[in-house]
Enzyme design. Structure first.
Site, short mmCIF file in Angstrom:
data_model
loop_
_atom_site.label_atom_id
_atom_site.label_comp_id
_atom_site.label_asym_id
_atom_site.label_seq_id
_atom_site.Cartn_x
_atom_site.Cartn_y
_atom_site.Cartn_z
N CYS A 114 0.82 -1.23 0.00
CA CYS A 114 0.00 0.00 0.00
C CYS A 114 0.84 1.26 0.00
O CYS A 114 0.40 2.31 -0.46
CB CYS A 114 -0.94 0.01 1.20
SG CYS A 114 -1.99 -1.43 1.25
N HIS A 260 -3.97 6.92 1.60
CA HIS A 260 -4.22 5.63 0.96
C HIS A 260 -5.66 5.22 1.26
O HIS A 260 -6.10 5.29 2.40
CB HIS A 260 -3.23 4.59 1.50
CG HIS A 260 -3.63 3.19 1.20
ND1 HIS A 260 -3.96 2.77 -0.07
CD2 HIS A 260 -3.78 2.10 2.01
CE1 HIS A 260 -4.28 1.48 -0.03
NE2 HIS A 260 -4.19 1.06 1.22
N ASN A 290 -10.16 -0.69 -2.30
CA ASN A 290 -8.75 -0.52 -1.93
C ASN A 290 -7.89 -1.11 -3.05
O ASN A 290 -7.88 -2.32 -3.25
CB ASN A 290 -8.50 -1.24 -0.60
CG ASN A 290 -7.05 -1.18 -0.13
OD1 ASN A 290 -6.16 -0.84 -0.89
ND2 ASN A 290 -6.82 -1.52 1.13
O1 UT7 Z 1 -4.64 -1.55 2.51
C1 UT7 Z 1 -3.90 -2.18 3.51
C2 UT7 Z 1 -4.34 -1.75 4.83
N1 UT7 Z 1 -5.62 -2.31 5.11
C3 UT7 Z 1 -6.36 -1.74 6.02
O2 UT7 Z 1 -5.96 -0.74 6.55
C4 UT7 Z 1 -7.65 -2.41 6.42
C5 UT7 Z 1 -7.75 -2.38 7.92
N2 UT7 Z 1 -8.86 -3.08 8.49
C6 UT7 Z 1 -10.16 -2.83 8.20
O3 UT7 Z 1 -10.46 -2.02 7.35
C7 UT7 Z 1 -11.23 -3.48 9.02
O4 UT7 Z 1 -10.63 -4.12 10.13
C8 UT7 Z 1 -12.11 -4.48 8.25
C9 UT7 Z 1 -12.96 -3.75 7.24
C10 UT7 Z 1 -11.24 -5.53 7.58
C11 UT7 Z 1 -13.05 -5.19 9.22
O5 UT7 Z 1 -13.86 -4.25 9.90
P1 UT7 Z 1 -14.03 -4.32 11.47
O6 UT7 Z 1 -14.97 -3.26 11.84
O7 UT7 Z 1 -12.65 -4.28 12.07
O8 UT7 Z 1 -14.71 -5.72 11.66
P2 UT7 Z 1 -14.19 -6.95 12.48
O9 UT7 Z 1 -12.97 -7.53 11.88
O10 UT7 Z 1 -14.14 -6.54 13.92
O11 UT7 Z 1 -15.37 -7.96 12.28
C12 UT7 Z 1 -16.67 -7.72 12.81
C13 UT7 Z 1 -17.56 -8.87 12.40
C14 UT7 Z 1 -16.94 -10.23 12.62
O12 UT7 Z 1 -17.96 -11.10 13.09
P3 UT7 Z 1 -18.09 -11.45 14.66
O13 UT7 Z 1 -16.78 -12.11 15.01
O14 UT7 Z 1 -18.27 -10.12 15.33
O15 UT7 Z 1 -19.27 -12.34 14.70
C15 UT7 Z 1 -16.51 -10.67 11.24
O16 UT7 Z 1 -16.53 -12.06 11.08
O17 UT7 Z 1 -17.85 -8.78 11.00
C16 UT7 Z 1 -17.59 -10.05 10.39
N3 UT7 Z 1 -17.17 -9.83 9.01
C17 UT7 Z 1 -18.07 -9.67 8.01
N4 UT7 Z 1 -19.41 -9.69 7.99
C18 UT7 Z 1 -20.01 -9.47 6.80
C19 UT7 Z 1 -15.93 -9.72 8.50
N5 UT7 Z 1 -15.99 -9.51 7.18
C20 UT7 Z 1 -17.30 -9.46 6.85
C21 UT7 Z 1 -18.00 -9.26 5.64
N6 UT7 Z 1 -19.35 -9.28 5.67
N7 UT7 Z 1 -17.38 -9.05 4.47
#
Ligand code: UT7
Length: 333
Positions: A114, A260, A290
């Site tokens: 990135c 980014h 992204n």
């Molecule tokens: O470009 C390189 C750098 N990348 C980044 O900077 C990305 C950084 N991270 C993020 O943007 C976020 O952490 C994500 C978008 C990947 C995830 O968002 P979050 O608010 O941190 O969600 P989470 O990982 O805490 O997950 C919350 C819930 C989980 O379920 P439980 O464990 O709470 O039941 C996940 O399993 O959301 C679930 N989940 C989804 N649900 C529906 C994860 N992905 C999905 C999905 N659809 N696509």
């Protein structure tokens, strides 16, 4: 006379096929509401079979060269950034050189994910300021859609990433009129390499490609999303502050901030952390997702063409991603 690198042209290209959140909802347990709420993304572009990272890079490069009024034959060096090269080796720089029909000029590949575009810009900036080259093509390109896990297992990653490319042309100009790249700041912290990576294939394995790794999904990119998120929200503001301090400038001097495009929530947190009003922040992740190394030059080209970036503006770029790596650049337009 001291020299600075001037951006004389910008261009970008995304493949025509749009994949929206509803399309992804047919492949895995996700929803338009979840994706938009957690990332700000509505749609992204995916290539069709047979189109590689170098093809997108070539289109973006042609547009940047046309914008700069630069004949392909006048390009004397290429710096190309990607995490998704067409082949394991060689990198895409040489393929861009060949497909554009350029002379036997040097082509440097940058592997900083990135942060790749800012790393590439920084490398090119040094070559321009030392007088080594006079017209450098800096291009960042990604095809990620062909290696994402579109099952429930990979839904945290596969909804975020898209394909695309962006490019700029850099040329020397006099430093005394204030225009050009003022500085670049580059950072890394490899202890977190495994928090956002594609673990396999690895030449440490013998043989490198094993069916077991494939079954375990270890050829797919993986991310510790929450820790990446937290680090992105702290490291990008830090890098921008370092750049401003280095140049004796303040937050109020920034006209346009291009973070980014990792997640719209991250972009808003970065702006808030810096105290930069949201109107000054370029945000296009809703339409392109992204695109890793390509995200900043795509957003930059859009902002220039929309007239959001004008002569005299102070433009701050910042990125964070796999490595971990992070970076900033300040450009007086
Ligand atoms: O470009 C390189 C750098 N990348 C980044 O900077 C990305 C950084 N991270 C993020 O943007 C976020 O952490 C994500 C978008 C990947 C995830 O968002 P979050 O608010 O941190 O969600 P989470 O990982 O805490 O997950 C919350 C819930 C989980 O379920 P439980 O464990 O709470 O039941 C996940 O399993 O959301 C679930 N989940 C989804 N649900 C529906 C994860 N992905 C999905 C999905 N659809 N696509």
């Amino acid at each position: 006379m001291s020299i600075r690198s001037i951006v004389t042209g910008t261009g970008h290209y995304v493949p025509p096929r749009i994949v929206n959140n509803h399309d992804l909802g047919k492949l895995m347990d996700t929803s338009d509401a979840w994706i938009r709420e957690r990332s700000g993304i509505s749609e992204r572009h995916h290539v069709d079979a047979g189109v590689g990272t170098s093809d997108l890079a070539v289109e973006a490069s042609r547009r940047a060269m046309a914008d700069a009024g630069a004949e392909p034959s006048s390009i004397d060096f290429i710096v190309a950034a990607t995490l998704s090269p067409d082949h394991y080796f060689p990198g895409i720089g040489v393929l861009v050189q060949a497909k554009l029909g350029l002379g036997t000029i040097g082509a440097l590949d940058v592997r900083n994910q990135c942060s790749g575009f800012i790393y590439a810009l920084s490398a090119a900036d040094q070559f321009i300021r030392t007088g080594a080259y006079k017209r450098i093509l800096v291009v960042a390109s990604e095809v990620q859609s062909t290696n994402l896990d579109f099952s429930d297992r990979g839904r945290d990653m596969s909804v975020l990433f898209g394909d695309g490319a962006g490019a700029v042309i850099l040329e020397p100009g006099p430093a005394d009129n204030g225009q050009g790249i003022l500085s670049t700041h580059l950072y890394s912290q490899g202890q977190f390499a495994a928090q956002l990576w594609m673990e396999k294939p690895s030449p440490m394995d013998n043989p490198t490609f094993q069916a077991q790794f494939f079954e375990e999904g270890r050829f797919y990119p993986k991310m510790e999303g929450r820790n990446v998120f937290v680090n992105a929200c702290t490291r990008m503001p830090e890098a921008v502050r370092a750049a401003l301090a280095h140049n004796g400038l303040s937050i109020e001097d920034v006209d346009v901030l291009i973070p980014h495009q990792a997640n719209d929530r991250i972009s808003l947190m970065v702006a808030k952390g810096l105290g930069i009003p949201v109107e000054k922040v370029v945000r296009n992740i809703d339409r392109v997702g992204n695109t890793t190394a390509a995200s900043i030059p795509i957003a930059l080209d859009e902002a220039v063409k929309q007239g959001r970036i004008r002569k005299g503006h102070l433009v701050a770029l910042t990125a964070f991603g796999s490595g971990f790596t992070w970076a900033s650049a300040l450009i007086r337009w």
